[in-house]
Design a protein around this motif. Structure first.
Motif, PDB file in Angstrom:
ATOM      1  N   ILE A 181       0.851  -1.206   0.000  1.00 47.33           N
ATOM      2  CA  ILE A 181       0.000   0.000   0.000  1.00 47.33           C
ATOM      3  C   ILE A 181       0.881   1.248   0.000  1.00 47.33           C
ATOM      4  CG2 ILE A 181      -1.751   1.306   1.277  1.00 47.33           C
ATOM      5  CD1 ILE A 181      -2.763  -1.406   2.383  1.00 47.33           C
ATOM      6  N   GLY A 182       1.925   1.232   0.847  1.00 51.34           N
ATOM      7  CA  GLY A 182       2.792   2.400   0.979  1.00 51.34           C
ATOM      8  C   GLY A 182       3.383   2.848  -0.348  1.00 51.34           C
ATOM      9  N   THR A 226      -5.452  11.035  11.944  1.00 50.99           N
ATOM     10  CA  THR A 226      -6.521  10.437  11.151  1.00 50.99           C
ATOM     11  C   THR A 226      -6.277   8.947  10.993  1.00 50.99           C
ATOM     12  OG1 THR A 226      -6.512  12.515   9.906  1.00 50.99           O
ATOM     13  CG2 THR A 226      -7.855  10.706   9.011  1.00 50.99           C
ATOM     14  N   ALA A 227      -7.170   8.141  11.553  1.00 52.77           N
ATOM     15  CA  ALA A 227      -7.048   6.677  11.444  1.00 52.77           C
ATOM     16  C   ALA A 227      -7.892   6.197  10.278  1.00 52.77           C
ATOM     17  CB  ALA A 227      -7.544   6.030  12.729  1.00 52.77           C
ATOM     18  N   LEU A 228      -7.288   5.398   9.415  1.00 55.49           N
ATOM     19  CA  LEU A 228      -8.042   4.839   8.294  1.00 55.49           C
ATOM     20  C   LEU A 228      -8.171   3.333   8.502  1.00 55.49           C
ATOM     21  CD1 LEU A 228      -6.498   6.854   5.307  1.00 55.49           C
ATOM     22  CD2 LEU A 228      -8.595   7.297   6.586  1.00 55.49           C
ATOM     23  N   ARG A 229      -9.394   2.897   8.717  1.00 55.39           N
ATOM     24  CA  ARG A 229      -9.626   1.462   8.939  1.00 55.39           C
ATOM     25  C   ARG A 229      -9.782   0.779   7.580  1.00 55.39           C
ATOM     26  NH1 ARG A 229     -13.936   1.863  13.993  1.00 55.39           N
ATOM     27  NH2 ARG A 229     -12.370   2.401  15.563  1.00 55.39           N
ATOM     28  N   TYR A 230      -8.652   0.244   7.110  1.00 55.48           N
ATOM     29  CA  TYR A 230      -8.666  -0.423   5.807  1.00 55.48           C
ATOM     30  C   TYR A 230      -9.456  -1.718   5.907  1.00 55.48           C
ATOM     31  CZ  TYR A 230      -4.499   2.441   4.645  1.00 55.48           C
ATOM     32  OH  TYR A 230      -3.589   3.453   4.410  1.00 55.48           O
ATOM     33  N   PHE A 231     -10.287  -1.953   4.919  1.00 56.19           N
ATOM     34  CA  PHE A 231     -10.914  -3.266   4.791  1.00 56.19           C
ATOM     35  C   PHE A 231      -9.940  -4.141   3.990  1.00 56.19           C
ATOM     36  CE2 PHE A 231     -15.054  -3.261   6.957  1.00 56.19           C
ATOM     37  CZ  PHE A 231     -14.887  -2.050   7.607  1.00 56.19           C
ATOM     38  N   ASN A 232     -10.384  -5.028   3.138  1.00 56.23           N
ATOM     39  CA  ASN A 232      -9.430  -5.968   2.512  1.00 56.23           C
ATOM     40  C   ASN A 232      -8.851  -5.374   1.231  1.00 56.23           C
ATOM     41  OD1 ASN A 232     -11.081  -7.638   4.413  1.00 56.23           O
ATOM     42  ND2 ASN A 232      -9.609  -9.166   3.700  1.00 56.23           N
ATOM     43  N   VAL A 233      -7.635  -4.902   1.348  1.00 62.81           N
ATOM     44  CA  VAL A 233      -7.013  -4.174   0.244  1.00 62.81           C
ATOM     45  C   VAL A 233      -6.353  -5.154  -0.732  1.00 62.81           C
ATOM     46  CG1 VAL A 233      -5.428  -2.307  -0.336  1.00 62.81           C
ATOM     47  CG2 VAL A 233      -6.503  -2.363   1.934  1.00 62.81           C
ATOM     48  N   VAL A 274     -11.245  -3.862  -1.283  1.00 60.23           N
ATOM     49  CA  VAL A 274     -11.079  -2.492  -1.774  1.00 60.23           C
ATOM     50  C   VAL A 274      -9.761  -2.391  -2.541  1.00 60.23           C
ATOM     51  CG1 VAL A 274     -10.204  -1.728   0.507  1.00 60.23           C
ATOM     52  CG2 VAL A 274     -11.057  -0.042  -1.109  1.00 60.23           C
ATOM     53  N   ASN A 275      -9.865  -1.809  -3.722  1.00 54.09           N
ATOM     54  CA  ASN A 275      -8.674  -1.689  -4.568  1.00 54.09           C
ATOM     55  C   ASN A 275      -7.708  -0.659  -3.984  1.00 54.09           C
ATOM     56  OD1 ASN A 275      -7.139  -0.535  -7.146  1.00 54.09           O
ATOM     57  ND2 ASN A 275      -7.894  -2.582  -7.609  1.00 54.09           N
ATOM     58  N   VAL A 330      -7.760   3.137  -1.904  1.00 55.39           N
ATOM     59  CA  VAL A 330      -7.098   3.377  -0.616  1.00 55.39           C
ATOM     60  C   VAL A 330      -6.174   4.594  -0.718  1.00 55.39           C
ATOM     61  CG1 VAL A 330      -5.494   2.386   1.082  1.00 55.39           C
ATOM     62  CG2 VAL A 330      -7.282   0.965   0.075  1.00 55.39           C
ATOM     63  N   VAL A 331      -5.475   4.694  -1.830  1.00 53.20           N
ATOM     64  CA  VAL A 331      -4.606   5.864  -2.051  1.00 53.20           C
ATOM     65  C   VAL A 331      -5.452   7.136  -2.102  1.00 53.20           C
ATOM     66  CG1 VAL A 331      -3.123   7.004  -3.770  1.00 53.20           C
ATOM     67  CG2 VAL A 331      -2.736   4.608  -3.165  1.00 53.20           C
ATOM     68  N   GLN A 332      -6.562   7.048  -2.804  1.00 52.55           N
ATOM     69  CA  GLN A 332      -7.444   8.221  -2.908  1.00 52.55           C
ATOM     70  C   GLN A 332      -7.930   8.641  -1.513  1.00 52.55           C
ATOM     71  OE1 GLN A 332     -11.347   7.835  -4.485  1.00 52.55           O
ATOM     72  NE2 GLN A 332     -11.618  10.033  -4.244  1.00 52.55           N
ATOM     73  N   ALA A 333      -8.280   7.662  -0.676  1.00 51.85           N
ATOM     74  CA  ALA A 333      -8.735   7.966   0.691  1.00 51.85           C
ATOM     75  C   ALA A 333      -7.628   8.681   1.468  1.00 51.85           C
ATOM     76  CB  ALA A 333      -9.135   6.681   1.406  1.00 51.85           C
ATOM     77  N   ASN A 334      -6.399   8.190   1.338  1.00 51.35           N
ATOM     78  CA  ASN A 334      -5.272   8.802   2.048  1.00 51.35           C
ATOM     79  C   ASN A 334      -5.027  10.237   1.602  1.00 51.35           C
ATOM     80  OD1 ASN A 334      -3.460   7.081   3.956  1.00 51.35           O
ATOM     81  ND2 ASN A 334      -4.225   5.638   2.412  1.00 51.35           N
TER      82      ASN A 334
END
Ligand code: UD2
Length: 313
Positions: free
Chosen positions: A13-14, A167-174, A215-216, A220-224
């Protein structure tokens, strides 16, 4: 241009996040121990700087934060495996719990304006209510879920004390390209795609009726990126698609994409495995410009094509 530290920036993800931040015109300092991340995941770019540091090593981390003084920190470094957290709770706790605390405290200490960090849907555990809402009291099933919940509690406390935004982001299944199928931390999608492309049978733990919100990584990048504009204090957001997909449906999609007959073996359900999971993403959508743009079928098709292309290189 911001000076940004991304811990775990060479990981799955990083590294996607780092590329997007570079495109946004920022200077990005990647902190990664390269235990699962790879320097080859990172672009060679004049504004991208990799430091091989373990976040458990507080002195090395302090030195880096003091010399870089980032205005924004993305904390993505973690041992992101429910199973590993059960089998090796000591090391996972050192990284996921203590390591995160070092990052948070140092960011506050050097005057960062915001810390955005990877939390997880694992904090919800087996709460039967669906979709999962941020307002539910966490009931984690695994040490991993507890460690991520602890991160949130530390962040809330520090935000209150320092006034810094957390800001905590609770990732689902990436899922998405560059997720290593060989790693013991691999998500089910990368394992299944790899096995199908190598004509190997898939193993389903349980009856396949378990569901996930896949989740693609592009979402996730867009959310960040979108939470950079969220207001003060401590905030927590789910990051998912709001679509629930069972493992059997996932398997069906994949064999359909590859036009193959299913080849599946069933094994007992895994310890710590949650049964159903899907995100309510209303909070994130109302407070930012986030929307989930990648449908699972489209994301799977793109992933299969990307892996085939890479295998042919
Ligand atoms: C994911 C995350 C974890 C945490 C959690 C939150 C990954 C790798 N892990 O754990 O970090 O955020 O979500 O709830 O993304 N399965 C099979 N066959 C396989 C592999 C997996 O049946 O070969 C099953 C597994 O037992 C589970 C489902 O597929 O029921 C998803 O497994 P996973 O490891 O991809 O993700 P999960 O939800 O355990």
């Amino acid at each position: 241009m911001k000076n940004i530290i991304v811990t775990g920036g060479a990981g799955f993800i990083g590294s996607h996040l780092v590329k997007a931040l570079l495109l946004d015109g920022h200077r990005v300092v990647v902190v990664d121990d390269l235990s699962t991340g790879k320097s080859s995941n990172l672009p060679s770019h004049p504004n991208c700087h990799l430091f091989e540091v373990d976040i458990v090593d507080e002195l090395a981390l302090a030195h880096l934060f003091e010399s870089e003084r980032p205005s924004l920190v993305y904390h993505e470094a973690a041992i992101a495996s429910v199973q590993k957290s059960i089998h090796d709770p000591v090391r996972t706790s050192a990284v996921n719990d203590q390591g995160a605390k070092h990052v948070f405290e140092l960011a506050v200490h050097v005057g960062s304006e915001q810390i955005v960090f990877a939390s997880s849907a694992a904090v919800y555990g087996e709460d039967p209510r669906l979709p999962k809402r941020e307002t539910f009291e966490p009931t984690p099933l695994s040490p991993y879920g507890f460690q991520k919940w602890q991160n949130e509690k530390d962040a809330a406390r520090l935000a209150k004390k320092s006034g810094v935004r957390f800001t905590a982001l609770r990732y689902f299944n990436v899922y998405g390209p560059q997720q290593d199928p060989q790693s013991e931390y691999s998500g089910v999608i990368s394992i299944f795609v790899d096995r199908i492309l190598n004509d190997l049978p898939l193993t389903i733990f349980g009856d396949g009726g378990q569901t996930r919100d896949f989740v693609n990584v592009a979402d996730v990048v867009q959310a960040n990126r979108s939470v950079q504009r969220v207001g003060g204090g401590f905030n927590v957001f789910n990051v998912g698609t709001a679509q629930e997909t069972s493992l059997l449906e996932l398997v069906h999609h994949l064999y359909m994409i590859e036009n193959q007959a299913p080849n599946v073996v069933f094994q007992p359900r895994r310890e710590g495995d949650i049964h159903r999971s899907v995100a309510d993403i209303g909070q994130l959508m109302s407070k930012t410009d986030y929307s989930s743009n990648v449908h699972i079928l489209q994301g799977l098709q793109a992933l299969v094509s990307a892996i085939k292309l890479k295998n042919n290189e």
